[in-house]
Motif scaffolding. Sequence first.
Motif, PDB file in Angstrom:
ATOM      1  N   GLU A  40       6.527  10.221  -2.923  1.00 38.51           N
ATOM      2  CA  GLU A  40       5.736   9.693  -3.786  1.00 38.51           C
ATOM      3  C   GLU A  40       6.851   8.177  -3.343  1.00 38.51           C
ATOM      4  OE1 GLU A  40       3.157   7.537  -8.218  1.00 38.51           O
ATOM      5  OE2 GLU A  40       4.170  10.075  -8.496  1.00 38.51           O
ATOM      6  N   VAL A  41       4.798   7.139  -3.001  1.00 35.05           N
ATOM      7  CA  VAL A  41       6.288   5.826  -3.099  1.00 35.05           C
ATOM      8  C   VAL A  41       5.133   5.256  -3.363  1.00 35.05           C
ATOM      9  CG1 VAL A  41       6.805   4.212  -1.036  1.00 35.05           C
ATOM     10  CG2 VAL A  41       7.535   6.355  -0.780  1.00 35.05           C
ATOM     11  N   PRO A  42       4.431   5.470  -3.997  1.00 36.12           N
ATOM     12  CA  PRO A  42       3.784   3.783  -5.134  1.00 36.12           C
ATOM     13  C   PRO A  42       3.440   2.522  -4.342  1.00 36.12           C
ATOM     14  CG  PRO A  42       4.859   4.190  -6.539  1.00 36.12           C
ATOM     15  CD  PRO A  42       6.359   4.735  -5.355  1.00 36.12           C
ATOM     16  N   LEU A  43       2.506   2.460  -3.826  1.00 37.03           N
ATOM     17  CA  LEU A  43       1.711   1.433  -3.147  1.00 37.03           C
ATOM     18  C   LEU A  43       2.155   0.105  -3.470  1.00 37.03           C
ATOM     19  CD1 LEU A  43       0.550   0.204   0.029  1.00 37.03           C
ATOM     20  CD2 LEU A  43      -1.526   0.280  -1.511  1.00 37.03           C
ATOM     21  N   ASP A  44       2.122   0.017  -5.415  1.00 39.64           N
ATOM     22  CA  ASP A  44       2.189  -1.104  -5.484  1.00 39.64           C
ATOM     23  C   ASP A  44       3.924  -1.897  -5.558  1.00 39.64           C
ATOM     24  OD1 ASP A  44       3.303   0.208  -7.467  1.00 39.64           O
ATOM     25  OD2 ASP A  44       1.554  -0.497  -9.472  1.00 39.64           O
TER      26      ASP A  44
END
Length: 152
Positions: A40-44
């Motif tokens: 997971e690479v959170p957009l924020d």
Amino acid sequence: MTEAAGSAVNRVITAPPEAVFDAWVTPATLSRWWGGREIEVPLDSIAMDVRPGGTWKATMILGEDMPAFHWRGEFLEVDRPRRLVLTMTDEPGEDRELLSVALTAVDGGTELRFTQTGGHLSPEQYEGTAAGWQLAFDEMDTVLAASPHPGP
């Protein structure tokens, strides 16, 4: 004479060079492919100032019981859609790995020639990074294949 330490991945992505280049520098797209399907690479967590001398950052979450990686670096070359060179680290201090992306239009898509160098990892770690990048590029290909691309 010894070879510079690093890893390299060459492959064809089934999308035009502009789409492949933009996948590297568009946070909403980067968050979908970077690290591969299981990461997971959170957009924020992503911030990018895409220009020579501009900085970037992104957080990569490998799983609940694993620490997150807080990546950061600088853009050194930005030549859409042919070439992107940037630095990357998740460590304190000034040591950086150098990421180089060269893109060439070919029948069926874009030849992506990628290298990671810097000498900050062991040969075994560079082997591991090459495998990790290959998984990420598999996911990039999947993400871009599902997206419409304007013709030339």
